[in-house]
Motif scaffolding. Sequence first.
Motif, PDB file in Angstrom:
ATOM      1  N   ASN A   1       0.804  -1.289   0.039  1.00 54.37           N
ATOM      2  CA  ASN A   1      -0.005  -0.139  -0.044  1.00 54.37           C
ATOM      3  C   ASN A   1       0.802   1.216  -0.064  1.00 54.37           C
ATOM      4  O   ASN A   1       0.832   1.961   0.956  1.00 54.37           O
ATOM      5  CB  ASN A   1      -0.874   0.037   1.123  1.00 54.37           C
ATOM      6  N   GLN A   2       1.684   1.362  -1.107  1.00 49.72           N
ATOM      7  CA  GLN A   2       2.389   2.676  -1.224  1.00 49.72           C
ATOM      8  C   GLN A   2       1.711   3.983  -1.609  1.00 49.72           C
ATOM      9  O   GLN A   2       1.805   4.298  -2.666  1.00 49.72           O
ATOM     10  CB  GLN A   2       3.643   2.342  -2.192  1.00 49.72           C
ATOM     11  N   HIS A   3       0.758   4.120  -0.828  1.00 47.58           N
ATOM     12  CA  HIS A   3      -0.179   5.458  -0.985  1.00 47.58           C
ATOM     13  C   HIS A   3       0.509   6.748  -1.020  1.00 47.58           C
ATOM     14  O   HIS A   3       1.842   6.635  -0.602  1.00 47.58           O
ATOM     15  CB  HIS A   3      -1.165   5.504  -0.064  1.00 47.58           C
ATOM     16  N   LEU A   4       0.025   7.843  -1.696  1.00 42.71           N
ATOM     17  CA  LEU A   4       0.558   9.167  -1.703  1.00 42.71           C
ATOM     18  C   LEU A   4      -0.015  10.042  -0.467  1.00 42.71           C
ATOM     19  O   LEU A   4       0.009  11.118  -0.559  1.00 42.71           O
ATOM     20  CB  LEU A   4       0.260   9.631  -2.920  1.00 42.71           C
ATOM     21  N   GLY A   5      -0.864   9.532   0.546  1.00 45.82           N
ATOM     22  CA  GLY A   5      -1.492  10.331   1.472  1.00 45.82           C
ATOM     23  C   GLY A   5      -0.406  11.282   2.032  1.00 45.82           C
ATOM     24  O   GLY A   5      -0.981  12.067   2.612  1.00 45.82           O
ATOM     25  N   PHE A   6       0.878  10.940   2.252  1.00 44.27           N
ATOM     26  CA  PHE A   6       1.948  11.922   2.756  1.00 44.27           C
ATOM     27  C   PHE A   6       2.732  12.449   1.575  1.00 44.27           C
ATOM     28  O   PHE A   6       3.745  12.881   1.930  1.00 44.27           O
ATOM     29  CB  PHE A   6       2.565  11.264   3.855  1.00 44.27           C
ATOM     30  N   GLY A   7       2.233  12.455   0.662  1.00 43.06           N
ATOM     31  CA  GLY A   7       3.114  13.006  -0.408  1.00 43.06           C
ATOM     32  C   GLY A   7       4.422  11.773  -0.656  1.00 43.06           C
ATOM     33  O   GLY A   7       4.081  10.687  -0.413  1.00 43.06           O
ATOM     34  N   SER A   8       5.382  12.374  -1.303  1.00 43.86           N
ATOM     35  CA  SER A   8       6.469  11.402  -1.554  1.00 43.86           C
ATOM     36  C   SER A   8       7.729  12.313  -1.956  1.00 43.86           C
ATOM     37  O   SER A   8       7.526  13.513  -2.612  1.00 43.86           O
ATOM     38  CB  SER A   8       6.118  10.409  -2.608  1.00 43.86           C
ATOM     39  N   GLY A   9       8.740  11.641  -2.049  1.00 39.65           N
ATOM     40  CA  GLY A   9       9.901  12.570  -2.497  1.00 39.65           C
ATOM     41  C   GLY A   9      10.459  13.666  -1.317  1.00 39.65           C
ATOM     42  O   GLY A   9       9.946  13.279  -0.272  1.00 39.65           O
ATOM     43  N   ILE A  10      11.229  14.631  -1.754  1.00 34.33           N
ATOM     44  CA  ILE A  10      11.798  15.531  -0.827  1.00 34.33           C
ATOM     45  C   ILE A  10      10.722  16.307   0.102  1.00 34.33           C
ATOM     46  O   ILE A  10      11.022  16.617   1.406  1.00 34.33           O
ATOM     47  CB  ILE A  10      12.698  16.792  -1.237  1.00 34.33           C
ATOM     48  N   HIS A  11       9.554  16.577  -0.219  1.00 33.98           N
ATOM     49  CA  HIS A  11       8.508  17.127   0.587  1.00 33.98           C
ATOM     50  C   HIS A  11       7.720  16.307   1.194  1.00 33.98           C
ATOM     51  O   HIS A  11       6.741  16.642   1.676  1.00 33.98           O
ATOM     52  CB  HIS A  11       7.674  18.470  -0.157  1.00 33.98           C
ATOM     53  N   SER A  12       8.027  15.008   1.113  1.00 36.90           N
ATOM     54  CA  SER A  12       7.172  14.205   2.001  1.00 36.90           C
ATOM     55  C   SER A  12       6.924  14.542   3.353  1.00 36.90           C
ATOM     56  O   SER A  12       7.736  15.038   3.884  1.00 36.90           O
ATOM     57  CB  SER A  12       7.188  12.538   1.804  1.00 36.90           C
ATOM     58  N   CYS A  13       5.608  14.285   3.854  1.00 34.00           N
ATOM     59  CA  CYS A  13       5.138  15.014   5.234  1.00 34.00           C
ATOM     60  C   CYS A  13       6.137  14.755   6.237  1.00 34.00           C
ATOM     61  O   CYS A  13       6.553  13.565   6.545  1.00 34.00           O
ATOM     62  CB  CYS A  13       3.879  14.380   5.441  1.00 34.00           C
ATOM     63  N   PHE A  14       6.460  15.781   6.662  1.00 32.05           N
ATOM     64  CA  PHE A  14       7.348  15.907   7.657  1.00 32.05           C
ATOM     65  C   PHE A  14       6.883  15.276   9.134  1.00 32.05           C
ATOM     66  O   PHE A  14       7.640  14.629   9.787  1.00 32.05           O
ATOM     67  CB  PHE A  14       7.681  17.457   8.002  1.00 32.05           C
ATOM     68  N   GLY A  15       5.399  15.502   9.321  1.00 28.45           N
ATOM     69  CA  GLY A  15       5.016  15.084  10.531  1.00 28.45           C
ATOM     70  C   GLY A  15       4.448  13.689  10.365  1.00 28.45           C
ATOM     71  O   GLY A  15       3.510  13.245  11.434  1.00 28.45           O
ATOM     72  N   ALA A  16       4.584  12.955   9.373  1.00 31.91           N
ATOM     73  CA  ALA A  16       3.892  11.724   9.161  1.00 31.91           C
ATOM     74  C   ALA A  16       4.025  10.769  10.511  1.00 31.91           C
ATOM     75  O   ALA A  16       3.144  10.117  10.593  1.00 31.91           O
ATOM     76  CB  ALA A  16       4.450  10.880   8.051  1.00 31.91           C
ATOM     77  N   PRO A  17       5.220  10.487  11.226  1.00 27.82           N
ATOM     78  CA  PRO A  17       5.173   9.673  12.194  1.00 27.82           C
ATOM     79  C   PRO A  17       4.364  10.175  13.368  1.00 27.82           C
ATOM     80  O   PRO A  17       3.600   9.261  13.937  1.00 27.82           O
ATOM     81  CB  PRO A  17       6.587   9.927  12.660  1.00 27.82           C
ATOM     82  N   LEU A  18       4.282  11.379  13.605  1.00 27.64           N
ATOM     83  CA  LEU A  18       3.384  11.764  14.622  1.00 27.64           C
ATOM     84  C   LEU A  18       1.850  11.598  14.197  1.00 27.64           C
ATOM     85  O   LEU A  18       1.156  11.043  15.001  1.00 27.64           O
ATOM     86  CB  LEU A  18       3.371  13.377  14.751  1.00 27.64           C
ATOM     87  N   ALA A  19       1.551  12.001  12.865  1.00 23.87           N
ATOM     88  CA  ALA A  19       0.142  11.725  12.510  1.00 23.87           C
ATOM     89  C   ALA A  19      -0.525  10.300  12.700  1.00 23.87           C
ATOM     90  O   ALA A  19      -1.383  10.013  12.764  1.00 23.87           O
ATOM     91  CB  ALA A  19       0.026  12.117  11.095  1.00 23.87           C
ATOM     92  N   ARG A  20       0.780   9.371  12.235  1.00 25.69           N
ATOM     93  CA  ARG A  20       0.443   7.944  12.406  1.00 25.69           C
ATOM     94  C   ARG A  20       0.026   7.664  13.779  1.00 25.69           C
ATOM     95  O   ARG A  20      -1.087   6.820  13.839  1.00 25.69           O
ATOM     96  CB  ARG A  20       1.268   7.183  11.716  1.00 25.69           C
ATOM     97  N   VAL A  21       0.768   8.066  14.641  1.00 24.95           N
ATOM     98  CA  VAL A  21       0.545   7.308  15.894  1.00 24.95           C
ATOM     99  C   VAL A  21      -0.658   7.977  16.481  1.00 24.95           C
ATOM    100  O   VAL A  21      -1.514   7.473  17.122  1.00 24.95           O
ATOM    101  CB  VAL A  21       1.595   8.166  16.781  1.00 24.95           C
ATOM    102  N   GLU A  22      -1.178   9.401  16.199  1.00 24.39           N
ATOM    103  CA  GLU A  22      -2.240  10.208  16.741  1.00 24.39           C
ATOM    104  C   GLU A  22      -3.378   9.218  16.164  1.00 24.39           C
ATOM    105  O   GLU A  22      -4.232   9.017  16.649  1.00 24.39           O
ATOM    106  CB  GLU A  22      -2.232  11.519  16.367  1.00 24.39           C
ATOM    107  N   ALA A  23      -3.319   9.074  14.819  1.00 23.00           N
ATOM    108  CA  ALA A  23      -4.596   8.353  14.199  1.00 23.00           C
ATOM    109  C   ALA A  23      -4.675   6.925  14.768  1.00 23.00           C
ATOM    110  O   ALA A  23      -5.914   6.710  14.950  1.00 23.00           O
ATOM    111  CB  ALA A  23      -4.254   8.402  12.681  1.00 23.00           C
TER     112      ALA A  23
END
Lengths: 405, 461
Positions: A343-365
């Motif tokens: 499931n390589q979704h683009l929910g956090f974008g990808s590449g150099i601008h991929s979501c900075f806060g992704a680890p926090l968002a994952r834990v919170e959700a």
Amino acid sequence: MSTETLFRRITDYAARPDPYPLYAELREHGVARQEDGSYLVGTYDEVVQLLHDPRISSDAHSRADVDEELLRAEADGMTPAFIGLDDPEHERLRGIAMRPFGPPHSPGRIDALQDDIARIAQELIDGFDGREEVDLVDDFAYPLPVTVIGRLLGIPSGDMGQLRRWTDIVIASLDFDPGEDPAVKRRRGREAGREMADYLGDLAASRRDHPSDDLLSALVGDPGPEGAFRHEELKSTAALLLIAGHETTVNLITNGALTLMRHPEAAARLRNDPGLMPSAVEELLRYEPPVQLLPQRSPLTDIEVAGVTVPRGAPLILVLAAANRDPLRFPEPDRFDPARRDNQHLGFGSGIHSCFGAPLARVEARIALTALLARIGADAHPVEDPPPYRRSPVLRGPRHLLVRH
Amino acid sequence: MSTERPLPRIDGSVRRVVVVGASLAGLRAAEALRDSGFDGRLTLVGEEAEFPYDRPPLSKQVLLGEAAAHDAGLPAHRPVDAEWRLGVRAAGVDPLHRQVLLADGDRLPYDRLLIATGTRARPWPVPEEAALDGVLTLRTAQDAAGLVARLDAGPRRVLVIGAGFTGSEIASACRERGLGVTVVERGPAPLVGALGGVLGKFAAEVQRAHGVDLRCGVTVTALEGSRGRLVGARLSDGSRVAADIAVVCLGAVRNTEWLDGSGLAAGPRGVACDAGCRAFDMYGIVTDEVFVAGDVARFPHPLFGYQMLSLEHWGNAVAQAEVAAHNMVSPGPRRRPHLTVPAFWSAQFGLNIKSVGVPTYSDRVVIAQGSPEEGRMVAVYGYRGRVTAAVAVNRAKWLEHYLRMIETAAPFPPPPGAADRSGEPVPVPSDVPDPRLLSHGPTVALTGHHPDRHITVVRAE
Ligand SMILES: Cc1cc2nc3c(=O)[nH]c(=O)nc-3n(C[C@H](O)[C@H](O)[C@H](O)COP(=O)(O)OP(=O)(O)OC[C@H]3O[C@@H](n4cnc5c(N)ncnc54)[C@H](O)[C@@H]3O)c2cc1C
């Protein structure tokens, strides 16, 4: 129908509850040129390709139609946050911000928040007691990430109301609303952004002499090899972290709750097997991503995308939510499958601008939805479906989600 | 309408699988076998007494004291329900009776065999000198524990012989610990065997800037001892280095000797196999029962002229193991090729180096983004006008773009216009030296050009 007005139809408020048929239409058309000269892309391969192409700029100055308001703001000394910059400046600022936030230098910061997040979630859920109907946005999905990001940054809780008002204006200024003069809206957004940045800058400065263990203290503390922020950079970065640190998570949690109520079998499965929650969160990020599209890209040179030449400086809009449902990439893309693999979704974008806060968002959700499922029964349901949505087509999610449980 | 029954997903006649080599490739293959639905008997044979662990941290975090040598266990992705035969060496294969012979005399029957015996460190060639106290190599957790103990004891100077990835990472760790370190490299620069001249020159500058005493174009001619302990080394330029530790980083030797007499195409360059990881026998006939994966395999790759490739890459071991496992239990038409583009990373001197493709399969190179002066860049390699590799220094997130170019054989040089380019990119010769000029073995080797004269040909009955 011509694709010239596709973007207008996508941004039309009427499309908010279900933009997916329009996204399917977009994928059919490949790269869709709009009447205003912008280009829309919504197929997975092409979006990924563009997200990784070093010739695609995120800097507003690269646009042929440079925003006057931006130039004026910069003349006044405001600097854009790293989300609106290209490498190497982007890398430098993001690197400084990353140092106290995540690995390799601070691997434990997000983990250390877990208990806190669980406690906040539980307190909010305890507030459901004795009420037959709750608004999952106002009573849960909104206050949770706001409280978390406030504590992470070290903002006094009494100030969060003011920060919310500024945030609302900034977010509204990003919208595509045909009824309003965009220049006026953008100016208002920038003013609110500046006030917020000034506030955060003062707060950070006060931490210099009285540091605590929050992120602002760390950001004004000892510099790493990347160097330190200039004051203006610190301000815009702090404002970015604050806004992006909760605006999106609210929608992730609300979209998640709504999707699970619409798919009771999946909810039942997750109740029995909470170990599936990380995978379910990934599927939510694919199926109902809080960031639906990236409106601020443009090529630095003429580039070819799927046989279409996108000219240098043209606005290029990457529709992540459309790519996430591309049948060429995901089998049965319109099915919500909490156990989906590969499931390589683009929910956090990808590449150099991929979501900075992704680890926090994952834990919170993960924590929020697990706690929620444990509290609301299998018969919980939205009072209205679809619920009323927020205006934004970019940061899409319900404005309210009244639930009877 | 067809009346034929659909092809079964897995081949039910495969009931016994033996995996020799219980490390990265072996473990990932075992997991993939169970994932595919294989519910037969599975045995993993490993010479090391430990459960599978991760090697890359051994020359990085472990040497810095950030992780314990015996702590780098590989995360298990799923239970493998296997019989583990650890601490015992496989000593041979009897392909006719389909049995693996163990050094303790046991025989393990198999329907499918996976060879995943990897490589070992190439020892210092002079046995008496290699036996001196203080002369070490680094391949296993035990090696790393030994080296860490020596570094903790505060040696006055460490000598690193060979400036490939492992040697350079060790030198980096020594400098970070504040230890004096001399690196001796026969080739013109560190990493030049893997990355070519442009990045080799950059690596040399970085090492010197970090206080490494780097000697290139020089070899160690003798290790000197006193009362059984290493005291120094003599170099080919006539100089002498006083050192109490020497780490021999001369590359790896493939663990294939145990296959002598098996009739398989196994030799110093590895075990040859087809794109589906099926081993060749000595006549070049593909076998149906014996598979190969990881550092010990050499396989043809269409993106690099169908050259036989030998890779010492973590990611290759994982990907190849998964393909081998799938093919071991799948009926013919369901088998998959291993076509993964090679990828490798290294961390040293504060740099994050990441490579995709095969940089040595190149004639020219261009700095497409950043620059050596900034300490961040992407170098793109081309061969006869198409992109074959890219190496990022502190710029890893861009590699996906170049990976796509390699996969599609995009024209070289890549089009200009990157946001962070400095100046107009100009392609220059990639300067990949003849591997014989290096102290260390290359971690990527094209092994197709030179017919392999070293293969031990043993006739079966
Ligand atoms: C110090 C170090 C640092 C590294 N850093 C990186 C890096 O940064 N990036 C990267 O991509 N790669 C790196 N690598 C390479 C990576 O670790 C290898 O590619 C990977 O380990 C290959 O896995 P494998 O299972 O094929 O072989 P191995 O890990 O070599 O395992 C083979 C196993 O087989 C066993 N064996 C051998 N012969 C027999 C026999 N006859 N009977 C029974 N068992 C036997 C061995 O004891 C060994 O445990 C590094 C390697 C080392 C040593």
